[in-house]
Enzyme design. Structure first.
Site, PDB file in Angstrom:
ATOM      1  N   HIS B  65      27.019 106.114 -63.441  1.00 39.87           N
ATOM      2  CA  HIS B  65      27.712 107.269 -63.916  1.00 39.87           C
ATOM      3  C   HIS B  65      27.477 108.453 -65.222  1.00 39.87           C
ATOM      4  O   HIS B  65      26.825 109.800 -64.539  1.00 39.87           O
ATOM      5  CB  HIS B  65      29.125 106.851 -63.884  1.00 39.87           C
ATOM      6  CG  HIS B  65      29.941 108.581 -63.978  1.00 39.87           C
ATOM      7  ND1 HIS B  65      30.203 108.970 -66.039  1.00 39.87           N
ATOM      8  CD2 HIS B  65      29.806 109.326 -63.297  1.00 39.87           C
ATOM      9  CE1 HIS B  65      30.620 110.371 -65.457  1.00 39.87           C
ATOM     10  NE2 HIS B  65      30.284 110.558 -63.728  1.00 39.87           N
ATOM     11  N   GLU B  68      23.440 109.101 -64.030  1.00 36.27           N
ATOM     12  CA  GLU B  68      23.816 110.722 -62.484  1.00 36.27           C
ATOM     13  C   GLU B  68      23.586 111.956 -63.694  1.00 36.27           C
ATOM     14  O   GLU B  68      23.511 112.864 -62.915  1.00 36.27           O
ATOM     15  CB  GLU B  68      25.272 110.296 -62.092  1.00 36.27           C
ATOM     16  CG  GLU B  68      25.505 111.609 -60.901  1.00 36.27           C
ATOM     17  CD  GLU B  68      26.779 111.657 -61.205  1.00 36.27           C
ATOM     18  OE1 GLU B  68      27.425 110.757 -60.560  1.00 36.27           O
ATOM     19  OE2 GLU B  68      27.272 113.317 -61.466  1.00 36.27           O
ATOM     20  N   HIS B  69      24.720 111.662 -64.268  1.00 41.09           N
ATOM     21  CA  HIS B  69      24.600 113.131 -65.389  1.00 41.09           C
ATOM     22  C   HIS B  69      23.988 113.119 -65.537  1.00 41.09           C
ATOM     23  O   HIS B  69      22.696 114.324 -65.885  1.00 41.09           O
ATOM     24  CB  HIS B  69      26.341 112.515 -66.719  1.00 41.09           C
ATOM     25  CG  HIS B  69      27.061 113.183 -65.950  1.00 41.09           C
ATOM     26  ND1 HIS B  69      27.980 113.929 -66.477  1.00 41.09           N
ATOM     27  CD2 HIS B  69      28.534 112.752 -65.232  1.00 41.09           C
ATOM     28  CE1 HIS B  69      29.642 114.441 -65.934  1.00 41.09           C
ATOM     29  NE2 HIS B  69      29.378 113.186 -65.373  1.00 41.09           N
ATOM     30  N   GLU B 141      35.748 113.926 -69.434  1.00 38.99           N
ATOM     31  CA  GLU B 141      35.582 113.418 -67.058  1.00 38.99           C
ATOM     32  C   GLU B 141      37.204 112.595 -66.932  1.00 38.99           C
ATOM     33  O   GLU B 141      37.415 112.158 -66.498  1.00 38.99           O
ATOM     34  CB  GLU B 141      34.333 112.829 -66.843  1.00 38.99           C
ATOM     35  CG  GLU B 141      35.325 113.056 -65.605  1.00 38.99           C
ATOM     36  CD  GLU B 141      33.042 112.507 -64.592  1.00 38.99           C
ATOM     37  OE1 GLU B 141      32.368 112.954 -65.593  1.00 38.99           O
ATOM     38  OE2 GLU B 141      33.101 112.562 -63.288  1.00 38.99           O
TER      39      GLU B 141
END
Lengths: 419, 421
Positions: B65, B68-69, B141
């Site tokens: 994740h 991905e960012h 998040e």
């Protein structure tokens, strides 16, 4: 795509004929000026009509009928449109060419049954059904804090404009639930059917006359109703000094919501420069708020602004850490100040225009969007969407700045996490 | 290009696999304005440990994740979000357990956007500074999801179902774990898994096929394939980790979560067919036209319900979440259904009819079609051209045989009660 609006005397029939969808959507909308004390009973009514009818005494019977109609979807929806509350009953069913002859007719008959043949006896709804709906309503209302982002906006609006429809909770009020009886609910039902203004939208591929005859046969309303008050809310005067309110909730992330009323605007300013102003400020995915608050300062994961034309308000929403509250407000104020001084580029304007154009191009992709578009054109009375792009492309930076200058931060609400 | 016709749906999927293993799936529509492009890698949060340079390597949790960012960092300093928004195109990325995808969705500048999407995903650019900057954002998040009781419910249930399996961990990791991530970690994962033989492109909507294929080949044909590293999977026991637990949260109405864990080993059916039968089973037991639903509705035992099946290498897990004023009674009713599973032929046939109708409805919608095809590629490694036929062929005997093999007692039950104030 062909659009026809027919005045059927006691309701408006809108036909949107297109071969773009495999389904036919029928949306029956009831509009009336919103009254705070009627919100809850209206929600309960809308739900009880979908729970049973004279012909289908149980929800399961209704669902089985939907399944037999090749997975026809029937559901309800309530929203506030400025000074009005609008309750819809929507049917979405595959075109007969994918199912069988008369399937559409039976589906429309089913929708009609739901609206006009409620499960009543002696001018009253049934006690056990009402209990189920009231119970669900109560539980839904009890859980509003479980969606902190939504709850933050609900509380913001209550502080922002205390006695205006803007402050009303569209899910209703717990204290109103116990006042609803089997009898007064039926009276309210009759009031809705007899006095609300009605719009019926139909989209899909069909023969216009066949649909007109079908709707005319299954939807009969008695009176001709006139809409007297405007949809637009008079909201042009901001507070002299911004109001800040806080509330605590045991969540790990704090939710910040800010209400910004916009001053007096001309019709043109509201429909064109204002839309671009919002996209540039915080509405687009690469907006200035996003760039400054998230990317440059790492203060949040989500931040955006949304425009409500009927309420004449822009609302900013962000998820932050409570220790960064003051800094975040500082940055947001700075961003607003800067855009009001014209500190954004022609590229920002071009991008906003492209985003708008994309949104217009996408309207026809989905039946609900196209219905919403024609409803909006009826309420706001602006140019048809196909014409709006070229007008939007001519908006100047000066016009955008003029509108930005009318935006003021009025109320700040922080739902403070305590973990 | 190979042509795959989606039977009874009047839609074709065009497929090609390049020499280096990259898979291309193109689904053109002539009556839409939008296109939806997805460029994905079969690398997600499931990978917890793999071989690297002769050693085993365990990256911090949440690495896929985080990666991905960080894909959105470019040496030019231009943010991909900015690039896409210039044509009013939406861009996004999503990490799941089994894959990570980078998407763009719009109506304009297809060629330019496709090329750019491929290019920026092919350009890893991680520095100490840009890696550190993201920690604050991802922490927010994680906290955003953490603030949702429904999310807490699901995460706790996962921990109680799986003792060791990667599915018990939050895709985004934890604040503590992500603080350990360095640019070296990101490069290691990128170089090991963002390879043409582990990736695919799926495009649905309005676009020119020839132009798309040319751009994809120009940008990706020369990319070298490498052998994927050995991935260490967790040895997960068949029994659920914990059968019962009660937790508290700041909610008004109690919630429940139930996980039924089924080992794939003895199930005779597999693939698409298995998923159809499992889905049918739970739709009949707990779906909207089930007798269970009618009973719990009339007894006011249920206010909200959500169900879904999860696929892992060795298991099929059924999740059911619900809100209820009387969680114990609701759990009792659910257990009753599991204890004596009964399938009525009329119900079975009606659901088949509904599913076939739904297949036709979904093909009308570009996004839904993209999601469905994406899932097929990830779960089955290919597109199923005859879904409607498979649904039609379903028979009640096969379902009953499957039911006899399943151990309905292997469940984990979680109750979430309001904190007493």
């Amino acid at each position: 795509m062909q659009y026809i609006k027919k005045d059927m005397a006691s309701y408006n029939l809108h036909l949107i004929n297109t071969n773009k969808y495999k389904t036919i959507t029928v949306k029956v909308m009831f509009h009336t000026p919103i009254k705070k004390e009627e919100i809850t009973i209206r929600n309960v009514l809308s739900d009880i009509l979908l729970l049973s009818t004279k012909k289908y005494p149980n929800k399961r019977d209704m669902i089985i009928e939907s399944e037999n109609l090749y997975a026809a979807d029937i559901y309800n929806n309530t929203q506030r449109l400025g000074n009005y509350i609008s309750t819809s009953f929507i049917l979405q069913v595959l075109n007969d060419k994918y199912t069988e002859k008369d399937n559409l007719k039976k589906a429309v008959e089913f929708l009609s049954e739901i609206i006009f043949n409620p499960d009543i006896e002696d001018e009253k709804f049934k006690k056990n059904k009402l209990k189920i709906v009231k119970d669900n309503c109560e539980i839904a209302l009890s859980s509003i804090k479980e969606n902190p982002a939504n709850y933050s906006v609900i509380r913001l609006n209550e502080e922002f404009r205390k006695d205006s429809p803007i402050s009303y909770r569209m899910n209703g009020y717990k204290s109103d639930i116990e006042k609803i009886t089997e009898k007064n609910l039926y009276s309210y039902y009759k009031k809705m059917i007899d006095t609300n203004h009605v719009d019926i939208f139909v989209t899909g591929e069909f023969e216009n006359q066949e649909i007109i005859d079908l709707i005319r046969n299954y939807f009969k309303f008695r009176k001709i109703k006139k809409q007297r008050i405007p949809y637009f809310i008079d909201n042009t005067k901001p507070r002299k000094k911004a109001l800040t309110k806080k509330e605590t909730l045991s969540i790990s992330q704090s939710k910040l919501s800010i209400a910004c009323p916009i001053g007096k605007l001309s019709e043109y300013e509201r429909n064109y420069p204002l839309v671009l102003a919002n996209i540039i400020f915080g509405g687009g995915s690469d907006s200035i708020l996003f760039k400054k608050v998230r990317e440059e300062n790492s203060l949040c994961y989500v931040i955006y602004s949304s425009l409500n034309k009927l309420d004449n308000t822009i609302t900013i929403k962000a998820g932050i850490d409570k220790k960064n509250f003051t800094k975040t407000i500082e940055v947001i104020n700075k961003v607003l100040d800067q855009v009001q001084k014209g500190k954004f580029t022609n590229k920002d304007i071009q991008i906003a225009k492209k985003i708008y154009e994309n949104a217009i191009f996408s309207i026809e992709e989905d039946p609900h969007q196209i219905i919403n578009e024609y409803l909006t054109e009826q309420i706001i009375k602006f140019e048809n969407y196909k014409e709006r792009v070229s007008i939007m492309n001519k908006v100047t930076k000066r016009e955008i700045i003029k509108v930005l200058k009318k935006i003021k931060i009025d109320t700040i609400f922080l739902l403070e996490g305590e973990e | 290009m190979k042509e795959i016709e989606l039977l009874s749906l009047d839609k074709k999927v065009f497929f090609e696999k390049l020499k280096n293993g990259l898979e291309i799936y193109l689904v053109p529509y002539d009556n839409k304005e939008n296109y939806y492009i997805s460029y994905a890698t079969k690398f997600g949060s499931d990978v917890l440990k793999f071989d690297l340079d002769g050693d085993t390597y365990v990256p911090p949790l949440g690495i896929a994740h985080y990666l991905e960012h960080k894909m959105f960092e470019e040496p030019s300093g231009i943010d991909p979000f900015t690039f896409f928004s210039e044509s009013g195109t939406d861009a996004n990325a999503m990490t799941s357990y089994d894959s990570t995808q980078y998407i763009c969705y719009g109506t304009k500048e297809f060629n330019k956007n496709l090329r750019y999407l491929i290019k920026y995903v092919n350009t890893p650019y991680f520095t100490d500074e840009n890696v550190n900057k993201e920690k604050g954002i991802i922490t927010e998040e994680i906290k955003m999801y953490d603030s949702l009781p429904d999310y807490k419910l699901e995460m706790k249930l996962r921990e109680n179902i799986y003792k060791k399996l990667s599915r018990r961990y939050d895709i985004a990791g934890t604040e503590k774990e992500i603080n350990k991530i360095t640019k070296e970690d990101l490069y290691k994962c990128y170089n090991s898994f963002y390879l043409p033989n582990n990736m695919f492109i799926l495009i649905v909507g309005k676009f020119n096929m020839n132009e798309a294929i040319n751009i994809i080949k120009e940008e990706l044909e020369e990319k070298l394939e490498y052998k994927l590293p050995k991935i260490y999977t967790q040895k997960e026991q068949i029994e659920v980790n914990k059968k019962n637990e009660t937790i508290n949260a700041d909610i008004e109405t109690p919630k429940i979560g139930i996980g039924l864990k089924i080992s794939k080993k003895d199930l005779k059916i597999k693939g698409v067919e298995l998923d159809l039968y499992l889905s049918m089973l739970m739709t009949i037991l707990f779906g909207s036209s089930s007798l269970f639903r009618e009973k719990v509705r009339n007894d006011q035992l249920l206010n909200d319900i959500y169900m879904e099946w999860e696929n892992t290498e060795d298991f099929k897990t059924f999740y059911l979440f619900a809100t209820s004023k009387n969680p114990d009674k609701l759990i009792e009713e659910i257990n009753k259904e599991f204890d004596k599973v009964k399938i009525e032929e009329e119900h079975f046939n009606r659901i088949k009819k509904v599913w076939i109708a739904n297949e036709v409805k979904m093909i009308d919608n570009i996004e839904k079609t993209e999601y469905n095809l994406y899932d097929e590629i990830i779960n089955y490694g290919k597109i199923t051209p005859n879904r409607i036929e498979l649904i039609k062929k379903m028979n009640i005997d096969k379902l009953n045989k499957l039911i006899n093999i399943i151990d309905f007692s292997n469940k984990s039950i979680l109750k979430m009660l309001p904190t007493k104030k």
